[in-house]
Motif scaffolding. Structure first.
Motif, PDB file in Angstrom:
ATOM      1  N   SER A   1       6.389  11.003   5.105  1.00 14.16           N
ATOM      2  CA  SER A   1       5.662  12.271   5.634  1.00 14.16           C
ATOM      3  C   SER A   1       6.595  12.718   6.626  1.00 14.16           C
ATOM      4  CB  SER A   1       4.496  12.251   5.547  1.00 14.16           C
ATOM      5  OG  SER A   1       3.984  13.758   5.827  1.00 14.16           O
ATOM      6  N   SER A   2       6.443  11.726   7.966  1.00 16.04           N
ATOM      7  CA  SER A   2       6.939  11.619   9.120  1.00 16.04           C
ATOM      8  C   SER A   2       8.332  11.859   8.905  1.00 16.04           C
ATOM      9  CB  SER A   2       6.614  10.604   9.849  1.00 16.04           C
ATOM     10  OG  SER A   2       5.362  10.317  10.043  1.00 16.04           O
TER      11      SER A   2
ATOM     12  N   ALA B   1       0.322   4.317   0.392  1.00 16.64           N
ATOM     13  CA  ALA B   1      -0.002   5.322   1.291  1.00 16.64           C
ATOM     14  C   ALA B   1       0.607   5.010   2.363  1.00 16.64           C
ATOM     15  CB  ALA B   1      -1.564   5.284   1.281  1.00 16.64           C
ATOM     16  N   ILE B   2       0.746   3.775   2.946  1.00 10.98           N
ATOM     17  CA  ILE B   2       1.806   3.493   4.109  1.00 10.98           C
ATOM     18  C   ILE B   2       2.930   4.236   3.947  1.00 10.98           C
ATOM     19  CG2 ILE B   2       2.624   1.584   5.427  1.00 10.98           C
ATOM     20  CD1 ILE B   2       0.204  -0.025   4.898  1.00 10.98           C
TER      21      ILE B   2
ATOM     22  N   ASP C   1       9.049  15.570   8.072  1.00 11.29           N
ATOM     23  CA  ASP C   1       8.874  16.510   9.355  1.00 11.29           C
ATOM     24  C   ASP C   1      10.001  16.273  10.214  1.00 11.29           C
ATOM     25  OD1 ASP C   1       6.599  17.020   8.256  1.00 11.29           O
ATOM     26  OD2 ASP C   1       5.384  15.839   9.522  1.00 11.29           O
TER      27      ASP C   1
ATOM     28  N   GLN D   1       3.834   6.669   1.927  1.00  7.73           N
ATOM     29  CA  GLN D   1       4.082   8.051   1.883  1.00  7.73           C
ATOM     30  C   GLN D   1       3.799   8.643   3.243  1.00  7.73           C
ATOM     31  OE1 GLN D   1       4.560   9.964  -0.705  1.00  7.73           O
ATOM     32  NE2 GLN D   1       4.993   8.446  -1.998  1.00  7.73           N
ATOM     33  N   SER D   2       2.859   7.883   4.179  1.00  7.19           N
ATOM     34  CA  SER D   2       2.978   8.647   5.617  1.00  7.19           C
ATOM     35  C   SER D   2       4.080   8.487   6.133  1.00  7.19           C
ATOM     36  CB  SER D   2       1.953   7.679   6.049  1.00  7.19           C
ATOM     37  OG  SER D   2       1.678   8.173   7.621  1.00  7.19           O
ATOM     38  N   LYS D   3       4.692   7.426   6.085  1.00  8.29           N
ATOM     39  CA  LYS D   3       6.065   7.229   6.853  1.00  8.29           C
ATOM     40  C   LYS D   3       7.241   8.266   6.408  1.00  8.29           C
ATOM     41  CE  LYS D   3       5.368   2.314   8.016  1.00  8.29           C
ATOM     42  NZ  LYS D   3       5.274   2.550   9.151  1.00  8.29           N
TER      43      LYS D   3
ATOM     44  N   ASP E   1       0.854  -1.446   0.137  1.00  7.17           N
ATOM     45  CA  ASP E   1      -0.031  -0.079  -0.126  1.00  7.17           C
ATOM     46  C   ASP E   1       0.924   1.122   0.106  1.00  7.17           C
ATOM     47  OD1 ASP E   1      -1.702   1.940   0.223  1.00  7.17           O
ATOM     48  OD2 ASP E   1      -2.707   1.108   2.138  1.00  7.17           O
TER      49      ASP E   1
END
Length: 94
Positions: A16-17, A9-10, A20, A12-14, A7
């Motif tokens: 993004s973190s 999206a998983i 940051d 991409q979320s990581k 996935d």
């Protein structure tokens, strides 16, 4: 071990973190060697950010290798070793 479906999206979320945390690490007060030498609190902040970055990177590695090859990393270091093997084409994409 059965393969899970990949996935994006998983990941991409990581990622993004990770972005940051890298942004936090680039703060001028945390990038100054003298501040880090003299400010124990700043050193703790940097240490925590670096720890979180390693954990996220290992999580990305583990997820990609597990979903694309069905092999689980046994610890952080192993996740990097498996990612290198996967990147060098030693594994076939499942």
């Amino acid at each position: 071990m059965s393969s899970r479906q990949f996935d994006p999206a998983i990941i991409q979320s990581k990622l993004s973190s990770i972005r940051d945390l890298l942004s936090d690490l680039a703060r001028p007060d945390l990038a100054d060697v003298e501040v880090l030498r003299s400010d124990r609190y700043a050193r703790h902040i940097v240490e925590r950010i670096l720890t979180a970055l390693v954990e996220l990177a290992a999580s990305v590695n583990s997820y990609v290798v597990a979903t694309k090859h069905g092999q689980a990393a046994i610890h952080h270091r192993n996740s990097f070793e498996l990612a290198v093997q996967y990147g060098q084409g030693r594994f076939k994409i499942v």
